[in-house]
Structure formats: C-alpha cells, structure tokens
Design a protein around this motif. Sequence first.
Motif, PDB file in Angstrom:
ATOM      1  N   ARG A 280       0.794  -1.160   0.070  1.00 25.41           N
ATOM      2  CA  ARG A 280      -0.055  -0.062  -0.111  1.00 25.41           C
ATOM      3  C   ARG A 280       0.881   1.263  -0.025  1.00 25.41           C
ATOM      4  N   THR A 284       0.689   4.076  -2.736  1.00 14.53           N
ATOM      5  CA  THR A 284       0.548   5.409  -2.475  1.00 14.53           C
ATOM      6  C   THR A 284       1.407   6.441  -3.003  1.00 14.53           C
ATOM      7  N   ALA A 506      -4.421  11.322   0.409  1.00 14.34           N
ATOM      8  CA  ALA A 506      -3.868   9.981   0.306  1.00 14.34           C
ATOM      9  C   ALA A 506      -2.613   9.681   1.387  1.00 14.34           C
ATOM     10  N   PHE A 510      -2.568   6.958   4.136  1.00 14.78           N
ATOM     11  CA  PHE A 510      -1.856   5.547   3.797  1.00 14.78           C
ATOM     12  C   PHE A 510      -0.470   5.387   3.607  1.00 14.78           C
TER      13      PHE A 510
END
Length: 529
Positions: A280, A284, A506, A510
């Motif tokens: 992730r 990201t 974002a 994340f």
Amino acid sequence: MSDLATPEAPPSGKQLHLGWALVLISVAQLMVVLDASIANIALPFIGNDLGIADANLTWIVTGYALAFGGLLLLGGRLGDLYGRRRVFMIGLAVFAVASLLGGFAQNEALLLASRGLQGLGAALASPAALALITTTFPAGPARNRAFAVYAAMSGAGAAVGLILGGWLTGLDPVLGLEGWRWTFLINVPIGLVAAFLAPRFLPESASHAGRLDVPGAITGTLGLLGLVYGFSRAGEEAHGWGDTWTIASLAAGAVLLAAFALVESRVQHPLLPVRVFAHRTRATSFLVMMLVPAAMFAMFYFLSLFIQLVVGYSPLRTGFAFLPFSVGIVIGAGLSSNLVNRVDARFIAGIGTLMATVALLGFSRLEVPHGTADLLAAAQGGFLGGDVSYWASIFPFIVLMAVGMGMVFVPLTLTAVHHLRPEDSGIGSGVLNTMQQVGGALGLAILSTVSLQAADGTKTDLVRDLTAQGVPAADAAGLAFLGSFTEGATAAFLVGAGLIALGSLATWLFLDVKHEELATDGPEGVHVG
C-alpha cells in the motif's frame, strides 16, 4: 520467502567515489528533466528560423514528452536485465547524439526526429540513474542524501530549463549558430563526458535472469504513448477533449494498457511485475507522485505565461523569476533528507503537500484589471499586470511551493523504491518516472481545459465589447485573450490546489512506512505498510 532474491552486495575492488557518483547521476537527471522545458522559450525563434507553423511548434515539446513517457517502463526493465550502468551510459550517449542532431537541424522533420530520439535517451538514462542510487549508496543517511539531491534535480529542472533557455535564446549567434541551437548543443559535451566517466565512478549492477517481455513492451509502450498523446492534445485549445484524434488516442491507449495488463498476468518474466504495486505504501507513493507533478508542471506553464503576457517580463527575466524555485526546492530537499532519518515519511510529505496546496491557493488570488478601457490602454504598449508586485504576489508562493515540493519528492522517492527486489529496482524507478510524466501530461490537459472554460465567457464578452468600439475582429480576439487569461489561469491554480490536496489526503491516510525501515536494505517481503 525463500524465493526472494538477496540484496546485491556492494562491488568489491576499488573504493567507490560516492561524491562523484552522485554528481554524475544528478547531472544526468538534471539534463533530461530540464530538456522538457528549456526549448519552451525558444519556440518562436525556432519557428521563424526553420519555417515551422505555429500549430506544429508544440510538437517540439510534446515529441520529447511522448518518447520519454512512453518508453520509461521499457528503459527501466532493460536496466534490470542487462545492467543499469550500461543502460545509463547508452541512454546518455543517445541523448547527446540526438542533441547534436537537433542543434544542427535544418528542417522541421529532423528537429522533431531528434526530439523523439532525445526522449528515448532520457527514458533509458533516467530510471537507470534512480536505480543506481539504490545499488551504489548504502541504506540510511548516505542514500537519503543522494535521493535528496536527485529529487532536487528532478524538481528544479523545469525552473533551470526556463532560465537557461531564456539566456541561451537571447544570445547573439555564437560560431555562426543562433542562440536557440545552443539549447540543444549544450547537452552534447555534458552527456558524452558523463557517459565516459560512468565506468570510473559507478558500479555495474548485476544482470538478472530473464527475457525481455516483447509483447508487454509493445503494448505497454504504445498504450502509454496513446495516453500521453491524448492528454497532451486534449490540453491544446485547437483540439480539446471532444477532438476525434484525442478520443481515439485515449481509447487506443486504454485498450492497449488493458492488453498490457493481460499479457503481464500470463508471462513468466513480465515487463511490469504486479509485485511492484503489492504494498500500500508503494502504491500510494506512485499515486501521489502522479498527482503532485500534475499540478506543479501546470503551475510552471500558466505562471510563466502570466509573467510574460500579463506582467510584461522578458523571456530571460521570466526565467530568473523562477530562480527562487530552484533554490527553494534544494532547501526543502535538504531539510527532508535530514528529517527522514528521524521522522516518518508521512509527516514530511504530508506537510510538504499542504504547503504546495497553500501556494497554489495563493496563485489563484492573482487579479489584474481587464475592462475594455484597460485592454485598449494595453494595446498602446502597456501591460494589464504592470502593477502586479512580484515580491508580494508571486515570490512568496514560488518559495512556498518549492520548499513543499522538496519535502514531498525526497520521502516519496524513497518509499516508492524501498524494499523492492534487486531485479525490480529499475522497473520500480521506471514506474515512478512514468507516473510523473503521465501525471504532468494529464495535469496540463485537465487544467488547460479548466482554464479555457473558465475564461470563455469573459473572452466572449470582451470580444463583443471591443468590436462594438470599432476594434478589428482579429485584434479584438487577441486583446480578449489577454483580458481573460488571468481568470482562466487562476481557475487552473485553484483546481491544481485541489489535486495536491487530494495527494495530501492520500499521504496522510495511507503512507505509513516507519522512518526506521528507510535505514535498512532488504528485498520486498518486509512489512512496509
């Protein structure tokens, strides 16, 4: 986890000259990045000397962006398979030869071909340069500092290109060659010397087993070319989103990338392994590094036009107006490289994106008089924005944007390639560069459309009012464009602020890799978020 490759061992033998290695990598990266903007100011002079129609001048910029953005994945994978130093040197040599051809071009076809060849050289050299940092510098402070310099070169390249392009274009003929030709020729000695010195200061990475994924290379490269071309065409006033070729190019790009994804899921040695996006945090990083340049490069575009057309600066003075950006991004990159050893990347990049958002909001508040009386006065030799204060209305936000970008690029470059398998370092770097190129093209297309639509009503009203006062239609259209430009540009800045704010959200949500992990080497499989 037994199938994971072990990290590449540092090369044995002579002591690496890390300082010179960083100089070579940084100069190469600066060269390929600034070439995207160095020719912008020279475009009118190139058009006059070579007889290129105004409608085709944009291809001098777009042709480079197309080849660069479309071939980055291929360039990254070639470095993984055949050695990054080797591909780095080949890319620099190709770039230098292409620059030589461009500098001596006598017609439009040769110049455009040279720009495409420059893009190929850049697509080979740039991902290899980033991957060489990971294989040359030990993890921890040394690598973080190297990434800081690399990020500063990447971010400052556009500003340096404007300054250098303005200065070279304004030169009287040197050795019988017009100033604009030196915007290309200056690359020749730099590229050749860097390629020549690379074996002395850069270690060769190990060549990894595997074959080049030809079907993936074809579908992926053509798909990216289709998207970049479609986005670039959509951002042009003469075409827009409803243009047949814009739609066809975007559709073809989407279909080819879908075919690329299908191919990659079935071949043994894919051009773009899905595992690159497995974490992730890394995904990201790629997303944010697409959104941030989308706004940043559009900022350069609209602000440089505003400073020249509305405020009235010369090309060279316009270039120097962006000098604080180059200084600011170096400061931001240096600050973040020191902090990234003690503070999680989320906080550094998150604050940087917020600073950039505020900067674009500041640009969105620019105002100039634009009534018919003001336009008629400007037609007599004045400028609508002659009273705009650079130091009060532009300089503070350029500095804020620059420092913010420096604080974004360093941690996100680290997190984007952190803990990749050694055999994936090149393609990971290629993905990062591709996100920046596609993001820049997409951002300029979207924000150009926003600008045109926001200014359309004002422009129509001004044309009507000016023609009613007896101004010829052609002159009225030109004056109306100037009168409505600021309104369109400020709308674009506002939407650009929204794009970076989305990237900031974002980042905060994340991007959760810990700063302790950025000081370690190791293959993918370590928890990073």
